[in-house]
Design an enzyme around this catalytic site. Structure first.
Site, PDB file in Angstrom:
ATOM      1  CE  LYS A 114      68.757  49.363  52.994  1.00  0.00           C
ATOM      2  NZ  LYS A 114      69.713  49.440  54.019  1.00  0.00           N
ATOM      3  CE  LYS A 197      65.114  55.563  52.049  1.00  0.00           C
ATOM      4  NZ  LYS A 197      65.191  55.062  53.381  1.00  0.00           N
ATOM      5  CE  LYS A 200      73.571  56.189  54.563  1.00  0.00           C
ATOM      6  NZ  LYS A 200      74.351  56.476  55.574  1.00  0.00           N
TER       7      LYS A 200
END
Ligand code: TYM
Length: 334
Positions: A114, A197, A200
């Protein structure tokens, strides 16, 4: 046995969340009897690791709560709440910051992914996030934590923190939890790239199935899902190296209840042109009723807030003894 799990209230609930986690939450809720309770929560304190307007954050929490109820989480049987309403989470995180090690947090792959190249610009919350996750789990003496594969490392860290705290302070305060990660649905992949994967944060909406997608959109997303030119093999071993094909077959199996072998036997030799409509039909059949329940509840803010307030009351009572135990063990209170 005490079950606990959480989800970040950011954007829509997608098929990865549903198959990887929420569906198992519902199944575990159904198995629990008597006083043993399941705790499920919206991780709104976690969501501060990225900037969001207050109005969006509030809307996300309400929508995610409505989505969980639509999926089958029953607030009468399970404790459903949002973290921010239970201050013990933030307090416990601070106490555990004394136990967690910089080196442990530096190894968290989700932080590395992230933060990317811009580590200096990442929020402190993004770095310390896994300590809050440990607090979430340990406050409730959870034994079983149903999650997808991507949360496994955070739960290993939770175990390490629990063991080190108990050892350092010579107490048996924290229960060391077990992750619960069913194999076939542990990692639902993107419809556009079988090596990433479903998430969102993927910029392409076509990469994921949202539980709010209407029937036409579901059919379209499956029709456009990436596959390869080979037919479906009769032997599941021949799925090796075919990430997109495997993902679609696993999604099919998650809804039909069949294993890979049975699906390959049924569709073996046929191309994806035949398989995809069957998959789309299965999704429409299973997700349609969830979407309808969601749409009926989503704008009833009064009902949703009442559920979360009552859930927070029960959660705070359950968390209190462990929080007090931690203060005492550390000599901060007697
Ligand atoms: P979050 O919000 O990213 O995801 C919620 C749950 O969905 C699972 N999941 C998936 N499973 C399979 N395939 C996928 N593609 C996929 N994408 C998401 C996740 O593994 C997760 O179980 N840090 C957590 C929230 C959290 C938490 C906790 C979980 C906060 N505190 C305490 C358990 C216990 C998170 O960001 O999940």
């Amino acid at each position: 046995m005490r079950v606990l799990s959480g989800i970040q209230p950011t954007g829509n609930l997608h098929l990865g969340n549903y198959l990887g986690a929420i569906r198992n939450w519902v199944a575990m809720q159904e198995e629990m009897t008597g006083e043993s309770r399941c705790f499920f929560f919206l991780a709104d304190l976690h969501s501060i690791s990225e900037h969001l307007s207050p109005a969006d954050r509030l809307r996300n929490v309400r929508e995610m709560a409505a989505a969980l109820v639509a999926c089958g989480i029953d607030p009468e049987r399970s404790v459903l709440f949002n973290q921010a309403r239970v201050p013990a989470h933030a307090e416990m995180q601070w106490l555990l910051n004394g136990t967690a090690r910089m080196g442990w947090l530096s190894r968290m792959t989700q932080f590395k992914d992230k933060a990317g190249k811009n580590r200096e610009g990442a929020s402190v919350a993004l770095f310390t996030y896994p300590v809050l996750q440990a607090a979430d789990v340990l406050l409730y003496q959870a034994t079983h934590v149903p999650v997808g594969e991507d949360q496994k490392q955070h739960l290993e860290l939770t175990r390490d923190i629990a063991i080190k705290f108990n050892t350092d302070f010579g107490v048996e305060l924290f229960t060391v939890p077990e992750p619960y990660i069913p194999k076939e649905t542990a990692r639902i992949m993107s419809l556009r790239d079988g090596t990433a994967k479903m998430s969102k944060s993927d910029p392409s909406d076509m990469s994921r199935i949202n539980l709010t997608d209407d029937d036409d959109l579901l059919v379209q997303k499956i029709r456009k899902a990436k596959t390869d030119a080979e037919p479906i093999p009769a032997d599941p071993a021949e799925l090796a190296g075919r990430a997109e094909a495997t993902n679609l077959i696993d999604i099919y199996g998650a809804f039909s209840g069949q294993d890979r072998a049975a699906i390959c036997q049924q569709f073996g030799g046929q191309g994806f042109g035949a398989f995809k409509p069957a998959l789309a039909e299965l999704l429409v059949h299973h997700l349609g009723p969830i979407r309808q329940r969601y749409l009926a509840l989503k704008d009833d803010h009064g009902a949703i807030d009442a559920i979360l307030i009552e859930g927070a009351r029960k959660a705070a009572a359950a968390a209190h003894p462990t929080l007090m135990g931690a203060y005492e063990a550390m000599g901060l209170m007697r």
